[in-house]
Design a protein around this motif. Structure first.
Motif, mmCIF file in Angstrom:
data_model
loop_
_atom_site.group_PDB
_atom_site.id
_atom_site.type_symbol
_atom_site.label_atom_id
_atom_site.label_comp_id
_atom_site.label_asym_id
_atom_site.label_seq_id
_atom_site.Cartn_x
_atom_site.Cartn_y
_atom_site.Cartn_z
ATOM 1 N N GLU A 119 1.157 -1.128 0.617
ATOM 2 C CA GLU A 119 0.240 0.003 0.322
ATOM 3 C C GLU A 119 0.835 1.136 0.395
ATOM 4 O OE1 GLU A 119 -4.419 0.175 2.190
ATOM 5 O OE2 GLU A 119 -2.820 -1.434 3.436
ATOM 6 N N SER A 120 2.420 1.015 0.558
ATOM 7 C CA SER A 120 3.057 2.198 1.079
ATOM 8 C C SER A 120 3.751 2.839 -0.268
ATOM 9 C CB SER A 120 3.075 1.931 1.931
ATOM 10 O OG SER A 120 4.355 0.992 2.394
ATOM 11 N N SER A 121 3.885 1.434 -0.753
ATOM 12 C CA SER A 121 4.232 1.706 -2.046
ATOM 13 C C SER A 121 3.729 1.842 -3.535
ATOM 14 C CB SER A 121 5.462 0.965 -1.838
ATOM 15 O OG SER A 121 5.742 -0.321 -2.236
ATOM 16 N N SER A 122 2.616 1.425 -3.321
ATOM 17 C CA SER A 122 2.180 1.218 -4.883
ATOM 18 C C SER A 122 2.418 0.326 -5.001
ATOM 19 C CB SER A 122 1.772 3.021 -5.643
ATOM 20 O OG SER A 122 1.306 3.519 -4.976
ATOM 21 N N GLY A 123 3.017 -0.879 -4.605
ATOM 22 C CA GLY A 123 3.658 -1.417 -5.403
ATOM 23 C C GLY A 123 2.943 -3.636 -4.839
ATOM 24 N N TYR A 124 2.126 -3.164 -5.307
ATOM 25 C CA TYR A 124 0.703 -4.030 -5.842
ATOM 26 C C TYR A 124 1.113 -5.120 -6.502
ATOM 27 C CZ TYR A 124 -2.558 -1.002 -3.206
ATOM 28 O OH TYR A 124 -2.555 -0.422 -1.753
ATOM 29 N N ASP A 125 2.260 -4.665 -7.998
ATOM 30 C CA ASP A 125 2.300 -5.779 -8.755
ATOM 31 C C ASP A 125 3.292 -6.808 -8.346
ATOM 32 O OD1 ASP A 125 3.634 -3.117 -8.719
ATOM 33 O OD2 ASP A 125 5.246 -3.647 -10.458
ATOM 34 N N LEU A 126 4.150 -6.501 -6.770
ATOM 35 C CA LEU A 126 4.674 -6.899 -6.614
ATOM 36 C C LEU A 126 5.065 -7.824 -5.106
ATOM 37 C CD1 LEU A 126 7.612 -4.591 -6.095
ATOM 38 C CD2 LEU A 126 7.626 -6.201 -7.700
ATOM 39 N N PHE A 127 3.115 -8.165 -5.103
ATOM 40 C CA PHE A 127 3.387 -9.076 -4.063
ATOM 41 C C PHE A 127 4.011 -10.396 -3.801
ATOM 42 C CE2 PHE A 127 -1.157 -7.065 -2.977
ATOM 43 C CZ PHE A 127 -1.049 -7.171 -1.532
ATOM 44 N N ILE A 128 4.176 -11.474 -5.515
ATOM 45 C CA ILE A 128 5.058 -12.549 -4.923
ATOM 46 C C ILE A 128 5.908 -12.015 -4.309
ATOM 47 C CG2 ILE A 128 5.822 -14.323 -6.951
ATOM 48 C CD1 ILE A 128 3.424 -13.838 -8.537
ATOM 49 N N PRO A 129 6.723 -11.168 -5.221
ATOM 50 C CA PRO A 129 8.282 -11.626 -3.894
ATOM 51 C C PRO A 129 8.262 -10.873 -2.687
ATOM 52 C CG PRO A 129 8.308 -9.111 -6.020
ATOM 53 C CD PRO A 129 6.402 -10.292 -6.117
ATOM 54 N N LEU A 130 6.666 -9.898 -2.253
ATOM 55 C CA LEU A 130 6.304 -9.546 -1.083
ATOM 56 C C LEU A 130 6.287 -10.236 -0.387
ATOM 57 C CD1 LEU A 130 4.339 -6.374 -1.686
ATOM 58 C CD2 LEU A 130 7.112 -6.517 -0.482
ATOM 59 N N MET A 131 5.719 -11.753 -0.734
ATOM 60 C CA MET A 131 5.698 -12.933 -0.390
ATOM 61 C C MET A 131 6.126 -13.582 -0.033
ATOM 62 S SD MET A 131 1.506 -14.061 -1.379
ATOM 63 C CE MET A 131 1.422 -13.237 -3.123
ATOM 64 N N ILE A 132 7.221 -14.199 -0.602
ATOM 65 C CA ILE A 132 9.091 -15.437 -0.626
ATOM 66 C C ILE A 132 9.479 -14.201 0.075
ATOM 67 C CG2 ILE A 132 10.135 -15.495 -2.030
ATOM 68 C CD1 ILE A 132 9.111 -15.557 -4.432
ATOM 69 N N VAL A 133 9.686 -12.809 0.379
ATOM 70 C CA VAL A 133 10.051 -12.479 1.191
ATOM 71 C C VAL A 133 9.946 -12.616 2.429
ATOM 72 C CG1 VAL A 133 11.849 -10.590 1.634
ATOM 73 C CG2 VAL A 133 11.788 -11.031 -0.335
ATOM 74 N N SER A 134 8.977 -11.937 2.815
ATOM 75 C CA SER A 134 8.216 -12.100 4.069
ATOM 76 C C SER A 134 7.806 -13.552 4.532
ATOM 77 C CB SER A 134 6.896 -11.008 3.830
ATOM 78 O OG SER A 134 6.718 -9.666 3.440
#
Length: 615
Positions: A432-447
């Motif tokens: 939300e804070s980076s408008s990075g919805y297109d990065l959901f997959i890497p966000l999920m992998i790393v988190s």
């Protein structure tokens, strides 16, 4: 609606106002009278939604006030004070911030400085979700001074504590029960986080993952409206765009997944390092015999030294993270001692590596040395720096097309997930804070990778581990959470017959004939418990008067299989019942007999609480 009906309703309201003012113990403000009248005429669910809106707007406004205060303090110290040497700037203000915060706590708030997310969880479990009204503004003042003057901490935890205090005190004012009070407490914290990041979904995830752990709710609408209101208040007043708006972001490419896996592992290991350093620093300050002001001076001096050597450690650090993503790292190096050395490419790795390692120290020193702040911003800063470090390392090794900006963004989520044990909060906050919805997959992998590694070292957040072991906060074991809501003093039966250890058997029989209990406490002249007598044990000799002269209390009493201390929590008491396979145990306070607790009374209160809790 007819004119007569309108007049009748208006007349009822005036009558309600008159009666309330006449019968209330204390005078209240007009808007409180209006809300009490509204509550009387609205359904329970509708009043909760209205409460969520009001709490959300108020908590969001508190978050805005805090951010504006910090920005104004930054403006004053950077624009109004001119230093010929930058080193003086970094020496003076971090030290001043921690010392001033400590003085404010000591002399204005009388040493009451319970802070951070653990404080909220403690109030939910141990204080019926009642939060001191002082916290509605004390956290704003303290954290504004600390972070505004350069403390290496974040504003988000103080905003959450402030919002929770607003929600809890709103519920208390309108006499809502524990369940609704807890819901509005969480709604206030949710709105605070939403206003801090313009991220309403992240605010809700924060409530679900951290605050409401082990608490069962079916009505989350107040949380939703509070999050939306908090975010809108921040957006309207501050008119901010996305907090981390990186125009150089790369589109997600599945071929880059190996980078994200490596980053996730690194984030998990770094998160563990971060919490270990925090605990070590906390232990050192907590067990130091110096006064609080002396600790503040030492912490301020250490923090100033770190900021002098590495200026990005000054304040929240969001500006530095944006600088990494836009390739301005050399600019930050030129503002540090690295400018005195001949520049080499590997200096960037050295610079970033030291910043990453020292951020854990700088944050811990700020918080536990006397300042006020939280781990949200430091975790995001460290994650962004770690992501940029790994991306730079890959680039210097000759690897082409490294998604540097993406590594910075998802690195923030990775470290935050591992430090706070909140992967969903981290994912949605960064999205939300980076408008990075297109990065959901890497966000999920790393988190998720970071969270699993951190969880491998400790099943629950190290910040909460001690409180959880002591039974002072809720966990995911719902039955244990209900036991924590029971109070030991409420379970003690004090009308237990008591007999002196030197009494005769005849005196014992006389006491039994007048009593109604199946057990008797044996005490000495100082009321210290010496043993107990169970009627079942002496029944075979009770009716044989020939034995009365041969027996006495000492001969027929037995030692209790276990003893309950008046300070034991109910969870430990139930454990003693299970281990001893008995139904009644004596309670002592400094060895003096207090009464008995029966397993039946515990189960009855547990059932009653379960009924109320599940309704």
């Amino acid at each position: 609606m007819s004119k007569y009906s309108k007049l009748k309703r208006f007349h009822n309201f005036l009558k309600f106002q008159r009666d309330f003012r006449a019968n209330s113990v204390q005078k209240v403000k007009s808007y409180e009278i209006i809300l009490l009248w509204v509550r009387k005429h609205l359904s329970h669910s509708h009043f909760l939604i209205l409460s969520g809106i009001l709490v959300g707007c108020t908590a969001g406004l508190a978050g805005v006030v805090l951010k504006m205060l910090v920005h104004y303090i930054h403006y004053i110290i950077t624009s109004k004070f001119q230093f010929e040497q930058q080193i003086i700037f970094y020496v003076v203000f971090p030290l001043l911030g921690i010392v001033l915060t400590t003085l404010v706590v000591l002399y204005i708030y009388r040493g009451n400085d319970r802070k951070g997310i653990p404080a909220i969880l403690y109030e939910i479990a141990q204080n019926s979700s009642l939060v001191s009204p002082v916290k509605m503004y004390s956290q704003i003042v303290q954290s504004a001074i600390t972070v505004g003057l350069g403390g290496s901490a974040g504003l988000e935890s103080p905003i959450a504590v402030t919002g929770s205090a607003i929600g809890a005190n709103f519920a208390k004012t309108y006499k809502l029960d524990y369940k609704d009070r807890t819901l509005l407490l969480a709604a206030g914290a949710t709105a605070g986080i939403a206003s801090a990041f313009n991220a309403p979904i992240a605010g809700m995830m924060f409530a679900f993952e951290i605050l409401l752990t082990g608490v069962v709710f079916t009505d989350f609408i107040p949380l939703v409206v509070a999050a939306v209101c908090g975010s809108l208040i921040s957006k309207v007043i501050l008119n901010e765009e996305a907090l981390f708006q990186f125009t150089s972001r790369h589109a997600f490419n599945y071929k880059n997944i190996p980078y994200y896996i490596i980053l996730g592992i690194a984030c998990g290991l770094y998160a563990r390092y971060f919490v270990v350093i925090s605990q070590w620093v906390e232990h050192k300050f907590k067990h130091s015999k110096r006064s609080r002001l002396q600790k503040a001076l030492i912490a301020g001096a250490l923090l100033s030294l770190l900021c002098v050597i590495f200026p990005p450690l000054f304040g929240e650090g969001y500006t530095a993270v944006k600088g990494w993503a836009t390739g301005q790292v050399v600019t930050f190096m030129q503002a540090s001692f690295f400018k005195y050395f001949t520049f080499h490419e590997w200096f960037i790795l050295l610079f970033l590596g030291f910043i990453c390692l020292l951020k854990a120290f700088a944050t811990s020193i700020t918080i536990y040395g006397g300042g006020n702040g939280g781990n949200f911003a430091p975790a995001l800063f460290a994650g962004g720096t770690l992501g940029y470090f790994i991306a730079t390392l890959c680039t210097q090794l000759g690897i082409a097309d490294v998604p540097t900006t993406n590594m910075v963004i998802v690195g923030m989520a990775g470290v935050m997930s591992g430090v706070l044990y909140a992967p969903l909060t981290a994912i949605f906050l960064i999205a939300e804070s980076s408008s990075g919805y297109d990065l959901f997959i890497p966000l999920m992998i790393v988190s998720v990778t970071s969270f699993l590694i951190a969880k491998r070292f400790s099943a629950i957040s190290p910040d909460l581990k001690l409180l959880a072991q002591e039974g002072k906060i809720f966990t995911r074991e719902h039955d244990q959470n209900l036991l924590l809501l029971l109070n030991t003093p409420d379970l003690i039966e004090k009308d237990i017959p008591e007999i002196n250890i030197y009494a005769s058997f005849t005196e014992l029989i006389d006491l039994i004939s007048k009593g109604k209990k199946n057990f008797i406490a044996v005490t000495n002249d100082d009321h210290v418990l010496e043993g107990i007598i169970r009627l079942d044990d002496i029944r075979p000799v009770m009716f044989n008067k020939e034995l009365y002269d041969e027996l006495n209390v000492q001969k027929v009493m037995v030692n209790p299989v276990a003893i309950i201390n008046s300070t034991d929590n109910v969870r430990d008491i139930v454990k003693k019942f299970d281990e001893t396979n008995t139904w009644n145990l004596p309670v002592v306070d400094e060895h003096r007999f207090v009464g008995f607790i029966s397993k039946s009374s515990v189960l009855n209160q547990y059932r009653q609480l379960l009924k109320e809790y599940s309704s």
